[in-house]
Design an enzyme around this catalytic site. Structure first.
Site, short mmCIF file in Angstrom:
data_model
loop_
_atom_site.label_atom_id
_atom_site.label_comp_id
_atom_site.label_asym_id
_atom_site.label_seq_id
_atom_site.Cartn_x
_atom_site.Cartn_y
_atom_site.Cartn_z
N CYS A 1 0.82 -1.21 0.00
CA CYS A 1 0.00 0.00 0.00
C CYS A 1 0.86 1.27 0.00
CB CYS A 1 -0.92 0.00 1.23
SG CYS A 1 -2.32 1.13 1.07
N ASP B 1 -6.55 -3.00 10.84
CA ASP B 1 -5.35 -2.15 10.88
C ASP B 1 -5.15 -1.64 12.30
OD1 ASP B 1 -3.17 -0.72 10.08
OD2 ASP B 1 -4.29 0.86 9.04
#
Length: 537
Positions: free
Chosen positions: A311, A459
Site C-alpha cells: 500500500c 489495521d
C-alpha cells in the site's frame, strides 16, 4: 486417520438403512399426493426446516415443521428445505410429508406455496422415489459422497419423475462430476439440474463465504449459495455474486421473523460491481493457493503463504517492482496524508501495468495485481476521485478505511447509481478496513460482518492517523477478538516480523506500507525483495 463429520454421517446412515430400510421405518404414501412446483423456477430464497446440526447441536428441537414452513411461505420464500437426516439433524421423513401436504393445502387456498426440497445424504436411487412419493419437488445430491455412476443414475431418476436434482459441489472433483451429470442428462439437463455450492465444508463444518464467490463462474446459470447466510446483509452479498438462490438454515430456524428480511434482501438485490470484485479476489486466492510458485504445497493442504497488498504506492517503479515480486494488490491512497496519490498517476500506472502483463496468469486468473484506492472520507474530493476511478474500472476496488458502517453499506448498495456526477453504474466494488486497538473496536467489525462483509481488513489504531503508522495490532487483542474468519492484517508489518506474524496468525492477506519504505510513499526495493523472499521460503 480420524473419521471426519461427513464420513461419520454417511457411515451411520448406511447402518440405519441396513437396519430400518430406505424409509427408516416410517410409513410412506403409496403415491404422490400433490402437484409439482419447480424448484428455483424463479430466483429466491430456500429456507430450512432444521432442528439441529453437527456443528451447533440443538437449534430448534421443538419446532413445528408445518408452522415454520407456513412462516417461510408467508415471507415469500421460493422453496422450503426439509432435513430428513435423523442422527445429527434430528429430521424425519414425517416432516417432509407434513410440509409437502401443507404446501398443497396452501395452493388450493390460492396462497403462495413453496417448492419442497428433501435435504439429506442420499445414497440410493430408490430414495429418489421415496422423496417423490413424500411430496418433494427436488432432492439434494451431494457430489462429494457419490461416484460418477451413482450420481448420474440418481439424477436421471429425478429427471424421470419430473423433479429437480439439486447437485451440491465444493471440492475440485465435484465440478468434474457436475459436468459429467450435465452431459449425461443432455438437452434437458437445465430443466433438471440446479447446482449449489456449500460455503460450509461438510468434513469440518467450517464456513467461508468466499468459497461460493470463487466458483460462481464454474456453475450453471441456475445456482445456489448454501450455508453461512445469517443476516439480510449476507443474503444481499450472495445476490451480488450472481447467485439465483440462497439456502438458509440455522438463522431462520432459530429466528423465523428473520425470514422476511432475508427474502426481501435477496430478491431486491442484483449482481453488481461489489460482487464482481469479491469473485475476482476469491478466484485469485484459490488459483494462487496451489500455483507453481509454491510446488511444495500438495493439493488439499492449507496455504501457508498469505496474499500480499503493498500500500501507499506513489512511484511507478515501486508499483512495478511489487507486481514483479508477486504482490496481489497494490494500494493507492486517496486521503490527505503524505502518501496521497493523484488521478493522473493512477490512470497512467493502471494502463501501463495492464499493458505490460496482459496475458500473465496463474491457473487462468490474471496475475496482474488488483488495484485498490484507499479512502477515509467518501465525501472528500480525493475520496470522490477514487470512487469514480473504481466505477470506471481503472481501480478494481475501493478500500473504505475506518468509515462509519452505514456509509460503507450505502457505498456498496445495489441501489446507489449516482455517487459521483456523470456516472451511472450500480454501486462500487469495495471492501472495509477497521482500525482496532481495544476490544470495543471489534464492535465495528461485528457490525460490518452482520451486514454481509466477507472479509474486513484489520489495521492498527493510532488516534489521529488513518494508516501507515508502523504500529502493530496487540497480539492479545487479535487472539481474543479476531474470530474464525481468515485474517486480513495491516499495521507495522515488515521483513523483520512478517515471518513470526504469518506463523502465529496465518493471515489470508497482509497489507504492508511503512514496513518497506525509506520515507512515506517511497518504497525501498531491498526491503520489498526481502519481504517476499521470507514469505516464499
Amino acid at each position: 486417520m480420524s473419521e471426519d463429520i461427513l464420513s461419520k454421517i454417511v457411515r451411520m446412515r448406511r447402518e440405519d438403512i441396513e437396519r430400518l430400510g430406505l424409509n427408516f421405518g416410517i410409513e410412506i404414501p403409496e403415491k404422490r399426493r400433490r402437484g409439482h412446483i419447480e424448484f428455483l423456477g424463479t430466483p429466491g430464497a430456500i429456507l430450512e426446516v432444521k432442528r439441529a446440526s453437527p456443528s451447533k447441536g440443538d437449534i430448534a428441537p421443538d419446532l413445528d415443521p408445518v408452522g415454520l414452513a407456513s412462516t417461510y411461505a408467508d415471507a415469500h420464500a421460493q422453496a422450503v428445505s426439509v432435513l430428513t437426516e435423523g442422527n445429527f439433524f434430528k429430521g424425519t421423513l414425517r416432516d417432509l410429508i407434513a410440509v409437502a401436504d401443507s404446501m398443497e393445502e396452501r395452493a388450493k387456498k390460492g396462497l403462495h406455496a413453496c417448492a419442497v426440497l428433501r435435504k439429506d445424504f442420499l445414497l440410493y436411487e430408490d430414495e429418489i422415489d421415496i422423496a417423490y412419493r413424500c411430496g418433494a419437488d427436488a432432492v439434494l445430491l451431494i457430489a462429494r459422497i457419490l461416484d460418477d455412476g451413482q450420481l448420474i443414475k440418481m439424477a436421471k431418476r429425478a429427471q424421470g419423475l419430473g423433479i429437480q436434482a439439486f447437485v451440491e459441489v465444493r471440492e475440485k472433483d465435484d465440478f468434474r462430476k457436475l459436468d459429467v451429470v450435465l452431459e449425461a442428462l443432455g438437452a434437458d439437463a437445465a430443466k433438471t439440474i440446479v447446482a449449489g455450492v456449500n460455503s460450509r465444508d461438510l468434513a469440518t463444518f467450517h464456513t467461508d463465504p468466499l468459497v461460493p464467490a470463487a466458483v460462481r463462474g464454474k456453475l450453471p446459470a441456475k445456482a445456489v449459495f448454501e450455508s453461512g447466510i445469517l443476516s439480510a446483509g449476507d443474503a444481499a452479498y450472495a445476490r451480488n455474486l450472481g447467485f439465483t438462490g440462497i439456502l438458509v438454515g440455522e438463522a431462520v430456524a432459530k429466528n423465523p421473523p428473520l425470514a422476511k428480511e432475508v427474502v426481501a434482501a435477496f430478491e431486491s438485490g442484483c449482481e453488481n460491481a461489489r460482487g464482481k470484485f469479491w469473485k475476482k479476489f476469491a478466484e485469485r486466492r484459490d488459483a494462487k493457493r496451489f500455483s507453481a510458485k509454491f510446488p511444495e504445497l500438495a493439493e488439499g493442504s492449507v496455504r501457508l503463504h498469505p496474499l500480499v497488498k503493498i500500500c501507499g504506492i506513489t512511484r511507478e517503479e515501486d508499483g512495478m517492482l511489487a507486481a514483479e515480486l508477486g504482490a496481489d494488490m497494490l494500494g493507492f491512497v486517496f486521503s490527505a496524508t503524505k502518501r496521497l496519490t493523484t488521478e493522473e498517476f493512477v490512470r497512467g500506472f493502471a494502463a501501463k501495468i495492464r499493458l505490460c502483463h496482459p496475458e500473465r496468469s496463474v491457473n487462468g486468473v490474471e496475475e496482474s495485481p488488483l488495484l485498490v484506492g484507499v479512502i477515509t472520507d467518501p465525501e472528500s474530493p480525493e475520496g470522490q476521485t477514487a470512487i469514480r476511478l473504481a466505477q470506471e474500472g481503472v481501480l478494481d476496488a475501493v478500500q473504505l478505511h475506518g468509515i462509519e458502517p452505514t456509509k460503507c453499506l450505502e457505498l456498496a448498495d445495489d441501489n446507489v447509481t449516482e455517487l459521483v456526477e456523470g456516472t451511472n453504474k450500480i454501486g462500487i466494488p469495495c471492501y472495509c478496513a477497521a482500525r482496532v486497538g481495544a476490544p470495543e473496536d471489534f464492535d465495528y467489525v461485528a457490525t460490518l460482518r452482520s451486514h454481509g462483509e466477507p472479509r474486513i481488513l484489520l489495521d492498527a489504531k493510532v488516534e489521529g492517523i488513518p494508516g501507515g503508522t508502523g504500529k502493530t495490532i496487540p497480539e492479545s487483542l487479535l487472539l481474543e477478538k479476531a474470530g474464525d474468519l481468515p485474517l486480513w492484517l495491516a499495521g507495522g508489518i515488515n521483513p523483520e516480523n512478517v515471518g513470526e506474524i504469518v506463523a502465529k496468525f496465518r493471515p489470508e492477506l497482509i497489507d504492508v506500507s511503512s514496513g518497506v519504505e525509506d520515507a512515506p510513499g517511497i518504497k525501498n526495493p531491498e526491503k520489498m525483495r526481502k519481504l517476499f523472499e521470507i514469505l516464499q521460503k
